[in-house]
Design a protein around this motif. Structure first.
Motif, PDB file in Angstrom:
ATOM      1  N   UNK A 104      -0.161   8.212  -7.161  1.00  0.00           N
ATOM      2  CA  UNK A 104       0.854   7.690  -6.254  1.00  0.00           C
ATOM      3  C   UNK A 104       0.235   7.292  -4.923  1.00  0.00           C
ATOM      4  N   UNK A 105       0.488   6.056  -4.482  1.00  0.00           N
ATOM      5  CA  UNK A 105      -0.197   5.603  -3.279  1.00  0.00           C
ATOM      6  C   UNK A 105       0.410   6.219  -2.029  1.00  0.00           C
ATOM      7  N   UNK A 106       1.679   6.623  -2.094  1.00  0.00           N
ATOM      8  CA  UNK A 106       2.252   7.346  -0.953  1.00  0.00           C
ATOM      9  C   UNK A 106       1.546   8.686  -0.778  1.00  0.00           C
ATOM     10  N   UNK A 107       1.277   9.363  -1.900  1.00  0.00           N
ATOM     11  CA  UNK A 107       0.579  10.662  -1.820  1.00  0.00           C
ATOM     12  C   UNK A 107      -0.840  10.466  -1.298  1.00  0.00           C
ATOM     13  N   UNK A 108      -1.499   9.405  -1.774  1.00  0.00           N
ATOM     14  CA  UNK A 108      -2.869   9.156  -1.302  1.00  0.00           C
ATOM     15  C   UNK A 108      -2.871   8.855   0.190  1.00  0.00           C
ATOM     16  N   UNK A 167      -0.647   9.958   2.410  1.00  0.00           N
ATOM     17  CA  UNK A 167      -0.429  11.194   3.174  1.00  0.00           C
ATOM     18  C   UNK A 167      -1.659  12.090   3.122  1.00  0.00           C
ATOM     19  N   UNK A 168      -2.500  11.916   2.094  1.00  0.00           N
ATOM     20  CA  UNK A 168      -3.731  12.715   2.036  1.00  0.00           C
ATOM     21  C   UNK A 168      -4.614  12.439   3.249  1.00  0.00           C
ATOM     22  N   UNK A 169      -4.506  11.233   3.816  1.00  0.00           N
ATOM     23  CA  UNK A 169      -5.272  10.937   5.023  1.00  0.00           C
ATOM     24  C   UNK A 169      -4.825  11.804   6.197  1.00  0.00           C
ATOM     25  N   UNK A 170      -3.583  12.288   6.154  1.00  0.00           N
ATOM     26  CA  UNK A 170      -3.141  13.215   7.204  1.00  0.00           C
ATOM     27  C   UNK A 170      -3.968  14.492   7.171  1.00  0.00           C
ATOM     28  N   UNK A 171      -4.376  14.891   5.964  1.00  0.00           N
ATOM     29  CA  UNK A 171      -5.244  16.062   5.852  1.00  0.00           C
ATOM     30  C   UNK A 171      -6.657  15.723   6.305  1.00  0.00           C
ATOM     31  N   UNK A 172      -7.182  14.577   5.811  1.00  0.00           N
ATOM     32  CA  UNK A 172      -8.571  14.214   6.111  1.00  0.00           C
ATOM     33  C   UNK A 172      -8.761  13.977   7.603  1.00  0.00           C
ATOM     34  N   UNK A 194      -7.347   2.434   9.255  1.00  0.00           N
ATOM     35  CA  UNK A 194      -8.089   3.058   8.138  1.00  0.00           C
ATOM     36  C   UNK A 194      -7.213   3.144   6.898  1.00  0.00           C
ATOM     37  N   UNK A 250      -7.954   1.374   3.377  1.00  0.00           N
ATOM     38  CA  UNK A 250      -8.028   2.153   2.149  1.00  0.00           C
ATOM     39  C   UNK A 250      -7.097   1.584   1.068  1.00  0.00           C
ATOM     40  N   UNK A 268       4.072   3.939   9.198  1.00  0.00           N
ATOM     41  CA  UNK A 268       5.109   4.977   9.178  1.00  0.00           C
ATOM     42  C   UNK A 268       4.513   6.356   8.900  1.00  0.00           C
ATOM     43  N   UNK A 269       3.519   6.424   7.999  1.00  0.00           N
ATOM     44  CA  UNK A 269       3.008   7.738   7.597  1.00  0.00           C
ATOM     45  C   UNK A 269       1.860   8.222   8.479  1.00  0.00           C
TER      46      UNK A 269
END
Lengths: 331, 290
Positions: free
Chosen positions: A139-143, A145-150, A205, A209, A276-277
């Motif tokens: 899911x590209x939304x999940x990917x 939001x993963x940048x929020x972690x990175x 970024x 991505x 937005x994210x």
């Protein structure tokens, strides 16, 4: 480039058609169902959008209907859109500049990757191609939001950027307060002094991505078509590896560079998800503005005129490309 | 004064710098220089995969607060509980249903177009190419908003849902199917078909026994691509969904209040299933070869 027919396109198709001996109407029979679908659900909606951009009314006010009349075309919608999203806050320009930076980054990241797969991968080629499209499958939304972690403030990446002084440099890249409002694209710098998340860089970024495969695949397609003997001939004639690349490989890969740029820049300019994210709350782009005008405000005519403004940029870019290279390389 | 050739040779050798094997650093340096492109490629792959790894990793996390952004504690709870959450289950189900219909229709329509473009010459080629390219290049927001405008004008606002989402997905999947299948058709050796016809196969037999089986891998790849594009679409769906909640819509809605690790499990599962579907035939092929 403009005169010669694209390889594998019109000419061989002609041969085959004649050898198989098909009837003249066969191609149209094959085309019509799909083309009808695209006409009804792509072309006609685009026309409706243009019509809406010159209508008056609101989805949430009055009786919720829109009126369109050729006698009173509502050009004021465009005036509103420009004063709101170009002059008062530079959202239109900002979307294009974010998309431009992301496209350049995509090119810089995707070119070595596509080059490696095309020329250096050997028997790993198919596996690498699978790896390029594999991230598509999550899911590209999940990917995103993963940048929020990175990129979170305490992450390794951000700590490294902070300790090497990179963040200070990036933070210093800003549009000075003395400049007029419509040029304020990075009023607070590309990043914060000690954070990346919710800054322009995080959004750029994220866009880079998300659209990387759309740059990599056309690049690979055009690099793969290059006759390796042309490069060998250049090095046989004493050109250095770099000169051979600059004078032979790169010019031959230009159709891929341009196609990849179109497929990256245009969708990126309208992307609402990354801002937005990953962006700050006030850092909205064209995609977010259109989304908000449709969903939150119900001002469909204003939203439609924003969409048409984006569409004009797109059509201009595609037209320039087609004039130079024709349409066979596009699909 | 004369010198013998041996003396001259010795002088010349003495003048040469002493020969030695290039040192460790020199060798490393050269190796790095010749493999520089691969380094950048590896970096690009890392860039592409890092977020995927994070998605999978955080499906094993027990978030400390509402947000699943920081690592807290390992657990497989999300994996065992994933289908007990009604919201996720129904969202995934709806997404699969839409993707199945959208894939089937777009693969049929797109493959027909690909054969027309790849195998026939006709007037209006440029226009057709352009109409296929435009949906791929247009921002999704523009397509979503124009479809919503169409549906509103046709007074279908009340019936937005499964039908309108599927119609929209078919529209943007067609172009990707055409591109994928057309590439496969362009790569075909037309002499194979000529050989079949030389051996007295009629057109229909040639198509069924030679052409179609050779194009099939392209069609399968296109179907896989269409399925994942449809399953994953958010922006256009957001405009055409009405009250229906697909999986990406669920993730979007959950984002402000914290995405549960169960959503990451679905993301990880999608990834694993797709990899298996793509890689298993490849492995089987290699094993058979040996």
């Amino acid at each position: 480039m403009s005169a010669a027919p694209a390889p594998g396109a019109a000419a061989p198709a002609d041969d085959v058609a004649r050898s198989v001996g098909t009837k003249a109407w066969t191609p149209y029979a094959l085309l019509s169902p799909g083309m009808l679908w695209l006409a009804i659900f792509f072309l006609i909606p685009t026309v409706m959008l243009a019509r809406m951009s010159l209508s008056s009314g609101s989805a949430f006010a009055g009786d919720g209907t829109f009126t369109f009349s050729v006698k009173s075309l509502q050009w004021g919608n465009y005036g509103d859109a420009i004063s709101k999203y170009v002059i008062d806050s530079p959202i239109f320009q900002k979307s294009l500049i974010y998309a431009l930076i992301a496209t350049v980054l995509c090119l810089a990241i995707a070119y070595p990757l596509a080059y490696t797969i095309a020329f250096k991968a050997g028997r790993w080629r198919n596996l690498l191609l699978v790896l390029v499209i594999a991230p598509f499958f999550t899911s590209f939304l999940l990917r995103t939001t993963a940048w929020s972690t990175i990129l979170s403030d305490s992450s390794v990446v951000v700590q490294f950027m902070e300790s090497t002084g990179m963040l200070n440099v990036l933070h210093a890249i800003n549009t000075p307060d003395s400049w007029p409002t419509w040029t304020q694209i990075f009023p607070d710098g590309l990043t914060g002094e000690n954070r990346v998340l919710q800054t322009p860089l995080a959004v750029i970024l994220g866009i880079t991505y998300n659209f990387l495969p759309f740059m990599t695949l056309p690049l690979f397609a055009s690099l793969e078509r290059i006759d390796i003997r042309l490069i060998e001939a250049a090095t046989d004639l004493y050109s250095s590896a770099f000169t051979a690349f600059r004078k032979v490989t790169f010019p031959l890969s230009l159709p891929g560079v341009v196609a990849g740029t179109l497929l990256t820049f245009i969708p990126a300019a309208g992307d609402p998800v990354n801002a937005a994210l990953l962006g700050a709350a006030n850092d909205s782009l064209m995609g977010n503005a259109i989304d908000a005008q449709f969903k939150a405000t119900g001002n469909y005519p204003l939203a439609a005129s924003l969409s048409v403004m984006l569409m004009v940029v797109i059509v201009t870019m595609v037209a320039l490309y087609v004039r130079r290279a024709g349409t066979e390389e596009l699909v | 004064m004369t010198i013998t050739i041996e003396e001259r040779r010795e002088q010349a050798l003495a003048a040469l710098p002493p020969h030695r094997e290039p040192g460790f650093w020199a060798r490393t340096n050269r190796w790095i220089r010749t493999h520089l492109v691969q380094f950048f490629a590896a970096f690009a792959l890392l860039f592409m995969f890092l977020p995927v790894m994070i998605v999978v990793l955080f499906s094993f996390n027990v978030p400390a607060g509402r947000f699943n952004y920081n690592w807290n504690q390992f657990s497989t709870i999300a994996w065992t509980n994933v289908w007990s959450d009604d919201q996720i289950t129904s969202a995934v189900k709806l997404s699969i249903e839409i993707a199945l219909v959208a894939t089937t229709v777009s693969v049929v329509l797109g493959t027909l177009i690909a054969f027309a473009i790849g195998r026939h010459n006709f007037r209006g080629r440029g226009g057709i190419n352009l109409l296929i390219f435009m949906p791929m290049a247009t921002p999704e927001v523009v397509m979503g908003s124009s479809l919503l405008t169409l549906f509103v004008t046709a007074q279908l606002e009340g019936s937005l849902g499964f039908g309108t989402i599927t119609v929209a997905h078919i529209m943007f999947c067609i172009s990707f199917v055409v591109v994928t299948v057309k590439a496969r058709i362009a790569g075909l050796d037309s002499r194979l078909e000529q050989a079949a016809m030389d051996l007295y196969a009629d057109e229909r037999t040639t198509f069924m026994k030679i052409t179609f089986p050779l194009v099939l891998p392209g069609i399968v790849a296109a179907a896989l691509l269409a399925f994942s594009l449809s399953f994953d679409d958010f922006v256009i769906t957001n405009f055409t969904s009405g009250q229906a909640v697909t999986f990406p819509m669920f993730v979007w809605g959950a984002n402000t209040r914290g995405i549960p690790p169960e959503a990451n499990v679905v993301g990880a599962l999608m990834f694993i299933i797709a990899l298996v579907v793509v890689l298993v035939p490849e492995v089987v092929k290699r094993v058979r070869k040996n």
